[in-house]
Design a protein around this motif. Structure first.
Motif, PDB file in Angstrom:
ATOM      1  N   THR A  22      21.936  53.079  30.494  1.00  0.00           N
ATOM      2  CA  THR A  22      22.037  54.282  29.663  1.00  0.00           C
ATOM      3  C   THR A  22      23.175  55.192  30.116  1.00  0.00           C
ATOM      4  O   THR A  22      23.315  56.297  29.609  1.00  0.00           O
ATOM      5  CB  THR A  22      20.719  55.085  29.721  1.00  0.00           C
ATOM      6  OG1 THR A  22      20.429  55.398  31.077  1.00  0.00           O
ATOM      7  CG2 THR A  22      19.571  54.298  29.131  1.00  0.00           C
ATOM      8  N   GLY A  23      23.988  54.730  31.056  1.00  0.00           N
ATOM      9  CA  GLY A  23      25.031  55.565  31.638  1.00  0.00           C
ATOM     10  C   GLY A  23      26.266  55.711  30.773  1.00  0.00           C
ATOM     11  O   GLY A  23      26.410  55.090  29.726  1.00  0.00           O
ATOM     12  N   ASP A  24      27.173  56.560  31.238  1.00  0.00           N
ATOM     13  CA  ASP A  24      28.420  56.840  30.540  1.00  0.00           C
ATOM     14  C   ASP A  24      29.599  56.314  31.353  1.00  0.00           C
ATOM     15  O   ASP A  24      29.476  56.006  32.538  1.00  0.00           O
ATOM     16  CB  ASP A  24      28.575  58.358  30.350  1.00  0.00           C
ATOM     17  CG  ASP A  24      27.521  58.920  29.417  1.00  0.00           C
ATOM     18  OD1 ASP A  24      27.124  58.214  28.476  1.00  0.00           O
ATOM     19  OD2 ASP A  24      27.088  60.064  29.629  1.00  0.00           O
ATOM     20  N   HIS A  25      30.746  56.234  30.696  1.00  0.00           N
ATOM     21  CA  HIS A  25      31.977  55.806  31.351  1.00  0.00           C
ATOM     22  C   HIS A  25      32.591  56.997  32.085  1.00  0.00           C
ATOM     23  O   HIS A  25      32.584  58.117  31.564  1.00  0.00           O
ATOM     24  CB  HIS A  25      32.985  55.291  30.318  1.00  0.00           C
ATOM     25  CG  HIS A  25      32.511  54.072  29.602  1.00  0.00           C
ATOM     26  ND1 HIS A  25      32.836  52.808  29.998  1.00  0.00           N
ATOM     27  CD2 HIS A  25      31.716  53.920  28.517  1.00  0.00           C
ATOM     28  CE1 HIS A  25      32.289  51.934  29.190  1.00  0.00           C
ATOM     29  NE2 HIS A  25      31.596  52.586  28.272  1.00  0.00           N
ATOM     30  N   VAL A  26      33.139  56.755  33.274  1.00  0.00           N
ATOM     31  CA  VAL A  26      33.758  57.819  34.059  1.00  0.00           C
ATOM     32  C   VAL A  26      35.159  57.389  34.475  1.00  0.00           C
ATOM     33  O   VAL A  26      35.349  56.289  34.990  1.00  0.00           O
ATOM     34  CB  VAL A  26      32.925  58.163  35.312  1.00  0.00           C
ATOM     35  CG1 VAL A  26      33.613  59.242  36.129  1.00  0.00           C
ATOM     36  CG2 VAL A  26      31.527  58.608  34.923  1.00  0.00           C
ATOM     37  N   ILE A  27      36.126  58.261  34.227  1.00  0.00           N
ATOM     38  CA  ILE A  27      37.506  58.060  34.659  1.00  0.00           C
ATOM     39  C   ILE A  27      37.765  59.083  35.759  1.00  0.00           C
ATOM     40  O   ILE A  27      37.593  60.281  35.537  1.00  0.00           O
ATOM     41  CB  ILE A  27      38.486  58.288  33.492  1.00  0.00           C
ATOM     42  CG1 ILE A  27      38.156  57.374  32.321  1.00  0.00           C
ATOM     43  CG2 ILE A  27      39.914  58.093  33.956  1.00  0.00           C
ATOM     44  CD1 ILE A  27      38.773  57.826  31.012  1.00  0.00           C
ATOM     45  N   VAL A  28      38.156  58.622  36.931  1.00  0.00           N
ATOM     46  CA  VAL A  28      38.460  59.522  38.044  1.00  0.00           C
ATOM     47  C   VAL A  28      39.974  59.515  38.237  1.00  0.00           C
ATOM     48  O   VAL A  28      40.577  58.459  38.433  1.00  0.00           O
ATOM     49  CB  VAL A  28      37.751  59.077  39.339  1.00  0.00           C
ATOM     50  CG1 VAL A  28      38.098  60.026  40.469  1.00  0.00           C
ATOM     51  CG2 VAL A  28      36.248  59.032  39.135  1.00  0.00           C
ATOM     52  N   ILE A  29      40.590  60.696  38.160  1.00  0.00           N
ATOM     53  CA  ILE A  29      42.033  60.811  38.367  1.00  0.00           C
ATOM     54  C   ILE A  29      42.302  61.548  39.677  1.00  0.00           C
ATOM     55  O   ILE A  29      41.405  62.197  40.218  1.00  0.00           O
ATOM     56  CB  ILE A  29      42.733  61.519  37.175  1.00  0.00           C
ATOM     57  CG1 ILE A  29      42.142  62.908  36.940  1.00  0.00           C
ATOM     58  CG2 ILE A  29      42.637  60.669  35.930  1.00  0.00           C
ATOM     59  CD1 ILE A  29      42.892  63.722  35.900  1.00  0.00           C
ATOM     60  N   ASN A  30      43.520  61.458  40.166  1.00  0.00           N
ATOM     61  CA  ASN A  30      43.938  62.070  41.429  1.00  0.00           C
ATOM     62  C   ASN A  30      43.079  61.603  42.604  1.00  0.00           C
ATOM     63  O   ASN A  30      42.692  62.397  43.467  1.00  0.00           O
ATOM     64  CB  ASN A  30      43.919  63.602  41.343  1.00  0.00           C
ATOM     65  CG  ASN A  30      45.004  64.123  40.436  1.00  0.00           C
ATOM     66  OD1 ASN A  30      46.099  63.582  40.391  1.00  0.00           O
ATOM     67  ND2 ASN A  30      44.694  65.162  39.682  1.00  0.00           N
ATOM     68  N   ALA A  31      42.810  60.310  42.660  1.00  0.00           N
ATOM     69  CA  ALA A  31      41.973  59.757  43.733  1.00  0.00           C
ATOM     70  C   ALA A  31      42.640  59.914  45.095  1.00  0.00           C
ATOM     71  O   ALA A  31      41.965  60.014  46.114  1.00  0.00           O
ATOM     72  CB  ALA A  31      41.686  58.283  43.461  1.00  0.00           C
TER      73      ALA A  31
END
Length: 149
Positions: free
Chosen positions: A51-60
């Motif tokens: 049931t989760g959502d997509h996550v984009i992490v920037i500036n890692a």
């Protein structure tokens, strides 16, 4: 008598979120991202469904750690041969592969099940810089309490 709610595939509408990791503490960021990937922030959360959502992490590459972890933290891997353990320091990992630092932290906070390995891991995308190629998905900016100090 009430029956327990169970989400069905028709109920699940995955969203896209973008998180800026600049100045955020690694562990706190990872726990929040893991919660969103699993879907625990939604009222329709069902443990055996994705049931989760997509996550984009920037500036890692700009994530930070507290205490002396910058000098002491080590990443473990094994070559498959007896006694061949390899340890990579945090400073080397953040310089060469900053996306792996966040991926390892998030995956360590996910359950070790088939659901987590197959579906949830596909929903995390980490980029070392500020650009990402997922503008077509129209991700919403996501901030956490106590973010960046």
């Amino acid at each position: 008598m009430r029956s327990t709610y169970t989400a069905t595939p028709a109920d699940i509408e995955p969203r896209w979120y973008v998180v800026d990791a600049e100045g955020m503490v690694l562990g706190r960021l990872a726990s929040e991202v893991a919660k969103i990937l699993r879907g625990k922030h939604k009222p329709i959360f069902t443990p055996h469904m994705d049931t989760g959502d997509h996550v984009i992490v920037i500036n890692a590459s700009k994530v930070r750690v507290t205490g002396r972890k910058a000098e002491q933290k080590q990443y473990f891997r094994h070559t498959g041969y007896m006694g061949h353990e390899r340890f990579t320091p945090f400073a080397t990992m953040i310089a060469k592969h900053p996306e792996r630092v966040i991926e390892k932290a998030v995956f360590g906070m996910l359950p070790k099940t088939t659901l987590a390995r197959t579906q949830i891991r596909r929903k995390l995308r980490v980029f070392p810089g500020a650009e990402h190629p997922h503008a077509a998905q129209q991700p919403q900016a996501l901030t956490f309490n106590g973010e960046g100090k």
